[in-house]
Design a protein around this motif. Structure first.
Motif, PDB file in Angstrom:
ATOM      1  N   ALA A 196      80.030  50.362  93.994  1.00  0.00           N
ATOM      2  CA  ALA A 196      78.973  51.307  93.626  1.00  0.00           C
ATOM      3  C   ALA A 196      77.682  51.002  94.386  1.00  0.00           C
ATOM      4  O   ALA A 196      77.095  51.883  95.009  1.00  0.00           O
ATOM      5  CB  ALA A 196      78.715  51.265  92.121  1.00  0.00           C
ATOM      6  N   TRP A 197      77.267  49.734  94.338  1.00  0.00           N
ATOM      7  CA  TRP A 197      75.957  49.387  94.884  1.00  0.00           C
ATOM      8  C   TRP A 197      75.949  49.152  96.383  1.00  0.00           C
ATOM      9  O   TRP A 197      74.899  49.275  97.014  1.00  0.00           O
ATOM     10  CB  TRP A 197      75.367  48.201  94.128  1.00  0.00           C
ATOM     11  N   ASN A 198      77.079  48.848  96.981  1.00  0.00           N
ATOM     12  CA  ASN A 198      77.113  48.737  98.441  1.00  0.00           C
ATOM     13  C   ASN A 198      77.723  49.975  99.072  1.00  0.00           C
ATOM     14  O   ASN A 198      77.075  50.684  99.823  1.00  0.00           O
ATOM     15  CB  ASN A 198      77.851  47.483  98.908  1.00  0.00           C
ATOM     16  N   GLU A 199      78.970  50.240  98.741  1.00  0.00           N
ATOM     17  CA  GLU A 199      79.687  51.322  99.420  1.00  0.00           C
ATOM     18  C   GLU A 199      79.089  52.704  99.153  1.00  0.00           C
ATOM     19  O   GLU A 199      79.136  53.571 100.027  1.00  0.00           O
ATOM     20  CB  GLU A 199      81.166  51.319  99.028  1.00  0.00           C
ATOM     21  N   ILE A 200      78.522  52.926  97.977  1.00  0.00           N
ATOM     22  CA  ILE A 200      77.946  54.242  97.674  1.00  0.00           C
ATOM     23  C   ILE A 200      76.427  54.251  97.858  1.00  0.00           C
ATOM     24  O   ILE A 200      75.895  55.042  98.632  1.00  0.00           O
ATOM     25  CB  ILE A 200      78.323  54.700  96.244  1.00  0.00           C
ATOM     26  N   TRP A 201      75.713  53.368  97.169  1.00  0.00           N
ATOM     27  CA  TRP A 201      74.248  53.389  97.244  1.00  0.00           C
ATOM     28  C   TRP A 201      73.726  53.086  98.649  1.00  0.00           C
ATOM     29  O   TRP A 201      72.622  53.509  98.993  1.00  0.00           O
ATOM     30  CB  TRP A 201      73.634  52.420  96.232  1.00  0.00           C
ATOM     31  N   ASN A 202      74.472  52.382  99.460  1.00  0.00           N
ATOM     32  CA  ASN A 202      74.006  52.049 100.813  1.00  0.00           C
ATOM     33  C   ASN A 202      74.524  53.010 101.881  1.00  0.00           C
ATOM     34  O   ASN A 202      74.279  52.806 103.067  1.00  0.00           O
ATOM     35  CB  ASN A 202      74.381  50.608 101.175  1.00  0.00           C
ATOM     36  N   ARG A 203      75.225  54.049 101.475  1.00  0.00           N
ATOM     37  CA  ARG A 203      75.700  55.047 102.442  1.00  0.00           C
ATOM     38  C   ARG A 203      74.519  55.840 102.991  1.00  0.00           C
ATOM     39  O   ARG A 203      73.564  56.106 102.270  1.00  0.00           O
ATOM     40  CB  ARG A 203      76.656  56.038 101.774  1.00  0.00           C
ATOM     41  N   PRO A 204      74.630  56.261 104.253  1.00  0.00           N
ATOM     42  CA  PRO A 204      73.627  57.207 104.760  1.00  0.00           C
ATOM     43  C   PRO A 204      73.909  58.587 104.162  1.00  0.00           C
ATOM     44  O   PRO A 204      74.960  58.824 103.594  1.00  0.00           O
ATOM     45  CB  PRO A 204      73.889  57.202 106.273  1.00  0.00           C
ATOM     46  N   GLY A 205      72.966  59.464 104.248  1.00  0.00           N
ATOM     47  CA  GLY A 205      73.191  60.834 103.799  1.00  0.00           C
ATOM     48  C   GLY A 205      72.339  61.232 102.616  1.00  0.00           C
ATOM     49  O   GLY A 205      71.920  62.377 102.524  1.00  0.00           O
ATOM     50  N   LEU A 206      72.122  60.326 101.677  1.00  0.00           N
ATOM     51  CA  LEU A 206      71.220  60.564 100.554  1.00  0.00           C
ATOM     52  C   LEU A 206      70.311  59.361 100.412  1.00  0.00           C
ATOM     53  O   LEU A 206      70.765  58.215 100.523  1.00  0.00           O
ATOM     54  CB  LEU A 206      71.987  60.743  99.242  1.00  0.00           C
ATOM     55  N   ASP A 207      69.051  59.631 100.142  1.00  0.00           N
ATOM     56  CA  ASP A 207      68.137  58.527  99.885  1.00  0.00           C
ATOM     57  C   ASP A 207      68.275  58.072  98.432  1.00  0.00           C
ATOM     58  O   ASP A 207      68.956  58.704  97.633  1.00  0.00           O
ATOM     59  CB  ASP A 207      66.701  58.910 100.231  1.00  0.00           C
ATOM     60  N   ARG A 208      67.620  56.987  98.104  1.00  0.00           N
ATOM     61  CA  ARG A 208      67.728  56.435  96.749  1.00  0.00           C
ATOM     62  C   ARG A 208      67.143  57.362  95.689  1.00  0.00           C
ATOM     63  O   ARG A 208      67.657  57.428  94.577  1.00  0.00           O
ATOM     64  CB  ARG A 208      67.079  55.047  96.679  1.00  0.00           C
ATOM     65  N   ARG A 209      66.076  58.063  96.027  1.00  0.00           N
ATOM     66  CA  ARG A 209      65.503  59.028  95.064  1.00  0.00           C
ATOM     67  C   ARG A 209      66.555  60.063  94.680  1.00  0.00           C
ATOM     68  O   ARG A 209      66.738  60.369  93.508  1.00  0.00           O
ATOM     69  CB  ARG A 209      64.293  59.740  95.678  1.00  0.00           C
ATOM     70  N   SER A 210      67.234  60.596  95.679  1.00  0.00           N
ATOM     71  CA  SER A 210      68.255  61.622  95.421  1.00  0.00           C
ATOM     72  C   SER A 210      69.398  61.050  94.593  1.00  0.00           C
ATOM     73  O   SER A 210      69.884  61.699  93.662  1.00  0.00           O
ATOM     74  CB  SER A 210      68.800  62.171  96.736  1.00  0.00           C
ATOM     75  N   ARG A 211      69.832  59.850  94.918  1.00  0.00           N
ATOM     76  CA  ARG A 211      70.911  59.221  94.151  1.00  0.00           C
ATOM     77  C   ARG A 211      70.482  58.998  92.704  1.00  0.00           C
ATOM     78  O   ARG A 211      71.267  59.188  91.775  1.00  0.00           O
ATOM     79  CB  ARG A 211      71.365  57.935  94.821  1.00  0.00           C
ATOM     80  N   SER A 212      69.230  58.610  92.509  1.00  0.00           N
ATOM     81  CA  SER A 212      68.720  58.424  91.148  1.00  0.00           C
ATOM     82  C   SER A 212      68.719  59.741  90.381  1.00  0.00           C
ATOM     83  O   SER A 212      69.096  59.781  89.202  1.00  0.00           O
ATOM     84  CB  SER A 212      67.301  57.839  91.175  1.00  0.00           C
ATOM     85  N   MET A 213      68.292  60.825  91.027  1.00  0.00           N
ATOM     86  CA  MET A 213      68.287  62.125  90.355  1.00  0.00           C
ATOM     87  C   MET A 213      69.688  62.508  89.905  1.00  0.00           C
ATOM     88  O   MET A 213      69.892  62.955  88.768  1.00  0.00           O
ATOM     89  CB  MET A 213      67.738  63.198  91.295  1.00  0.00           C
ATOM     90  N   ILE A 214      70.649  62.323  90.781  1.00  0.00           N
ATOM     91  CA  ILE A 214      72.042  62.645  90.460  1.00  0.00           C
ATOM     92  C   ILE A 214      72.519  61.797  89.285  1.00  0.00           C
ATOM     93  O   ILE A 214      73.149  62.300  88.350  1.00  0.00           O
ATOM     94  CB  ILE A 214      72.940  62.448  91.693  1.00  0.00           C
ATOM     95  N   ASN A 215      72.207  60.509  89.323  1.00  0.00           N
ATOM     96  CA  ASN A 215      72.646  59.619  88.245  1.00  0.00           C
ATOM     97  C   ASN A 215      72.057  60.011  86.900  1.00  0.00           C
ATOM     98  O   ASN A 215      72.755  59.973  85.883  1.00  0.00           O
ATOM     99  CB  ASN A 215      72.299  58.162  88.568  1.00  0.00           C
ATOM    100  N   LEU A 216      70.773  60.383  86.876  1.00  0.00           N
ATOM    101  CA  LEU A 216      70.165  60.778  85.602  1.00  0.00           C
ATOM    102  C   LEU A 216      70.894  61.982  85.013  1.00  0.00           C
ATOM    103  O   LEU A 216      71.168  62.020  83.810  1.00  0.00           O
ATOM    104  CB  LEU A 216      68.680  61.086  85.784  1.00  0.00           C
ATOM    105  N   ALA A 217      71.218  62.945  85.844  1.00  0.00           N
ATOM    106  CA  ALA A 217      71.933  64.126  85.361  1.00  0.00           C
ATOM    107  C   ALA A 217      73.346  63.767  84.900  1.00  0.00           C
ATOM    108  O   ALA A 217      73.782  64.206  83.831  1.00  0.00           O
ATOM    109  CB  ALA A 217      71.971  65.195  86.453  1.00  0.00           C
TER     110      ALA A 217
END
Length: 125
Positions: A44-65
């Motif tokens: 989760a924290w390396n393979e997904i959160w460190n992928r290019p394509g979405l910044d951390r803000r965007s990933r956080s928004m998705i996670n909250l939803a």
């Protein structure tokens, strides 16, 4: 376990959720649940959160939803803190949770607003 992927994931996990929480999770993991800590950190924290394509803000928004939709208040509280750490504002978080009321249901959104209020109070914001 891929030690390099784990270490990269651990760095990201600490930056988003805070070192204290992450270090406690790792230190308190026993023989039974340490494989889960390794899995989450590596994938989760390396393979997904460190992928290019979405910044951390965007990933956080998705996670909250998603966490609202799944009714996971413990994880939601962690990711609310992470969202703040990733630069989201209270107003942006409110808008995300308002949208979840329509797509996930009002009861789920109300619970998420309650969680957010607790997190904001804890963080002094």
């Amino acid at each position: 376990m891929d030690k390099d992927a784990f270490e990269k994931g651990l760095k990201t996990r600490r930056e988003v959720l805070g070192s204290e929480y992450v270090d406690n999770s790792i230190q308190n993991a026993g023989e039974f649940n340490m494989p889960m800590q390794e899995l989450v950190t590596q994938y989760a924290w390396n393979e997904i959160w460190n992928r290019p394509g979405l910044d951390r803000r965007s990933r956080s928004m998705i996670n909250l939803a998603m966490l609202t939709a799944l009714n996971r208040p413990h994880e939601l509280k962690l990711h609310l803190k992470g969202a703040i750490n990733n630069g989201l504002t209270k107003d942006e978080i409110r808008e995300i949770l308002m949208q979840t009321a329509i797509y996930c249901g009002v009861p789920a959104a109300i619970d998420s607003f309650r969680c957010a209020k607790e997190v904001f109070a804890e963080m002094g914001i």
